[in-house]
Design a protein around this motif. Sequence first.
Motif, PDB file in Angstrom:
ATOM      1  N   LYS A 127      -5.293   0.872  -3.396  1.00 24.66           N
ATOM      2  CA  LYS A 127      -6.338   1.689  -2.960  1.00 24.66           C
ATOM      3  C   LYS A 127      -8.185   0.765  -3.118  1.00 24.66           C
ATOM      4  CE  LYS A 127      -9.008   6.187  -1.904  1.00 24.66           C
ATOM      5  NZ  LYS A 127     -10.146   5.261  -2.111  1.00 24.66           N
TER       6      LYS A 127
ATOM      7  N   THR B 165      -7.630  -2.464  -1.421  1.00 27.14           N
ATOM      8  CA  THR B 165      -7.996  -2.385   0.262  1.00 27.14           C
ATOM      9  C   THR B 165      -9.709  -2.105   0.329  1.00 27.14           C
ATOM     10  OG1 THR B 165      -6.092  -1.079  -0.041  1.00 27.14           O
ATOM     11  CG2 THR B 165      -7.534  -0.844   2.228  1.00 27.14           C
TER      12      THR B 165
ATOM     13  N   PRO C 235      -1.237  -3.962   5.611  1.00 31.32           N
ATOM     14  CA  PRO C 235      -0.462  -3.681   4.048  1.00 31.32           C
ATOM     15  C   PRO C 235       0.961  -3.322   4.590  1.00 31.32           C
ATOM     16  CG  PRO C 235      -1.919  -1.999   5.138  1.00 31.32           C
ATOM     17  CD  PRO C 235      -1.896  -2.768   6.151  1.00 31.32           C
TER      18      PRO C 235
ATOM     19  N   LEU D  57      -5.329  -6.548   8.776  1.00 31.75           N
ATOM     20  CA  LEU D  57      -5.014  -5.953   7.914  1.00 31.75           C
ATOM     21  C   LEU D  57      -4.163  -5.626   7.853  1.00 31.75           C
ATOM     22  CD1 LEU D  57      -7.604  -3.607   5.421  1.00 31.75           C
ATOM     23  CD2 LEU D  57      -7.399  -5.962   5.240  1.00 31.75           C
TER      24      LEU D  57
ATOM     25  N   ASN E 166     -12.154  -4.862   2.829  1.00 31.65           N
ATOM     26  CA  ASN E 166     -12.728  -3.384   3.824  1.00 31.65           C
ATOM     27  C   ASN E 166     -14.248  -3.701   4.026  1.00 31.65           C
ATOM     28  OD1 ASN E 166     -11.208  -2.715   5.721  1.00 31.65           O
ATOM     29  ND2 ASN E 166     -10.189  -1.351   4.639  1.00 31.65           N
TER      30      ASN E 166
ATOM     31  N   SER F 225       0.823  -1.106   0.001  1.00 34.63           N
ATOM     32  CA  SER F 225       0.113  -0.183   0.053  1.00 34.63           C
ATOM     33  C   SER F 225       0.499   1.592   0.130  1.00 34.63           C
ATOM     34  CB  SER F 225      -0.821  -0.093   1.795  1.00 34.63           C
ATOM     35  OG  SER F 225      -0.193   0.862   2.457  1.00 34.63           O
TER      36      SER F 225
END
Lengths: 460, 309
Positions: free
Chosen positions: A54, A57, A81, A79, A61, A48
Amino acid sequence: MRFFSWRKMIGLMMAMMFCLVAAACSDGSASETDSESAENEISITYRSGGGTNKGLTDWLNEEVIPQFEEEHPDVNVKLAPLEVNEGDYFAKVSLLLQSENTAPDIVTEDTFMVNSDASAGYLEPLDERIEGWDEWDSITENVKNGVIAQDGKIYGVPYNTDSRGLWYNKELLEQAGVEVPWEPKSWDDILAAATAVKENLPDDVVPLWMNSGKATGEATSMQTFQMLLYGTDDPLYDHESQKWIVESDGLLDSFKFIDTVYEQDLGPELSQVLNGQGGTVAYQQLMPQGKLAIGLDGIWQTGNWHEDGAAPWPEAFDTLGFAAMPTQNGEAPGTTSMSGGWALSIPAKSNSKDLAWEFIKLASTKENNLKLQLKDGNLTPREDVAQEPEYLEMEMFEEASSFLENTHFRPAVDKYPNVSTVIQTLVENVVSDKITPEEAVEQYKQEVTEIVGEDLVTSK
Amino acid sequence: MRADVQTQRNQIGSSSIGKKKKDPTALRSVLFLLPSWILLLIFFIGPILLTFYFSFTNLALTGTQAQNIEFVGFQNFVSMFEDPTFRISVMKTIVFLFLSAIVGQQILGFLLAILMKEKNPTFRRLIGIIVIAGWVTPEIVVAFCWVAFLNDNGTLNMILNAIGLESITWLYTFPMISVCIANIWHGTAFSMMVFQASLDDVPKTIEEAATIDGASRLQVLIRIILPMVKGSIVTNMILVTLQTLGVFTLIFTMTGGGPGTSTQTLPIFMYNQAFVNYQLGYGTAISLVLLVIGIIASLFYIRSMKVKI
């Protein structure tokens, strides 16, 4: 006051220090109890930072994690990252996967690293699990090859694939007097268009952006060098004889093309392009600002410009075109592309492999994979998702999918990652004028021979 | 307290030689020292031995070799000396060392110290604080400051633009000069402090005597002061050289060793081989060479100045 003598104070402090150090050193045993209580936690590692991933992610989520936690109420998905540049991601993952204390339960692997991480024993073979999972058959055959290591076992489930081509700004090319839609037929056409931009447009417009530095890692090797090389008659690796081609006209011409772009000032400033964040600058800043005419890159860049992307730009799809990369002199089949993709893998040292596998299965369903591509702007590895109207309607996906016809995959053999870093270094050395294209080929030959051994190289 | 330590030291000395075997305090001394010995063994000697071992293997970060380490003899060293990039890195290291450590930090540090000698204390303190500010700043912060100052839209270019000059991409056009200046800015204070301390020890009477005998200021400096602080010069030279040989953060943050190989000193080369090209064995071999270079440089200073350390 006598009671608090200095000597006692110092003694006390040293005792406290010792306790602290002891506590810090006993990390191993402490985390063991941790992991017991965290039996019901799985962690996912991916790259990330700076708007990278993005879409992925958000998808995790908003879509996959809520679904998973609903099915497994007692499990917590975390998570984890890594905020590093592309080049460092692979090294950091290799280090993380070496120890039980640091290995995540799921890791996103670029398919070119799968073979080498699997050979290193870092990844868990998934064959037995996949046998009882019928969704595997929906994945496109050639994408599957990317996650099969040299031992013939499967080490990951692909979640996307991609293709590469030439992004161009229609307005800028029109102003420069280049006909749009632009369909370059040879490398010379690309240089001609870039030269027209340079001559007819203001100085702050970058004519042609190609990733060219070590810091952009695999992007330099694949999006730039191999996009050129696979447009010549000489590939990187001869699959028939199973040897690396270390001397060929194709290699020389590819280095020469890159050299020409910077010699003739058709590229960006070196300070911009050799930077690890180069790609972000190009596609999140310059392109939307109308300061970049042509960029050689992948379909995933559209993910930046969607409403919830890192650099929302609603007009992108009217302003931009996505042209196929031509072969060197227009040789048949006329165009070329490179494809890769990423996969979800389970580290060999993960301590909740079953849960991780459950998570991967859920993330790879038709519905969830479609949602990922809609958010992330990559091509799907699943044949059924590719038929979905919602998917087909996505901007530029028609072009990107058409490139797949003439696409190439990176050699999925041991040592590809090492050869790739040699390419990255040499490309940077050529663009910064440290060596000539001829010297680059010479060094390529020497260094690759050193890496793979003399009996695995050939000339053409 | 000091007497205690002294007797303890004697006892350790004697116990290690093997006399007085039944000294009851010997066991106690050993017990007291044991924790530090163990820590040293685990965290200092161990890694050094491992580095030696790994530099003769093909250990890799990933791929088949990550699992099957093989002993390859001197292969890593052979390929290192055949590698043109290694030769470039050695040259870059020497240039960086010469410009930033020897010319920059040493000479500038000495000049600062000698100019401040016997000046007004307030003035000394003021200048001292300014110079030392660079030294106490962590390396990574120094690197960021200089990137902010030198990059395309940085402070320096803004100043140039304001007075009507064109921007220069400092970090790409003059990468080596840029990192050298940053390193000098960061490290000069150390040399300055070392020299200040030793210059203060030069007795004033000798200088006065020389002046009365008709020596000029320059002669006093070269004939009197320099020979008297020779020891500190060598010590400082060794310390600064070793420190500069190992500089990684500063260069890596500012230029990443680039563009191309322009600022690829040995530590950067080592990092690239170990963590970018995944060849850990090769990387450790380079670190050994770096160590050897440090030792050779130190011996060279000691011999050439004919001092005893």
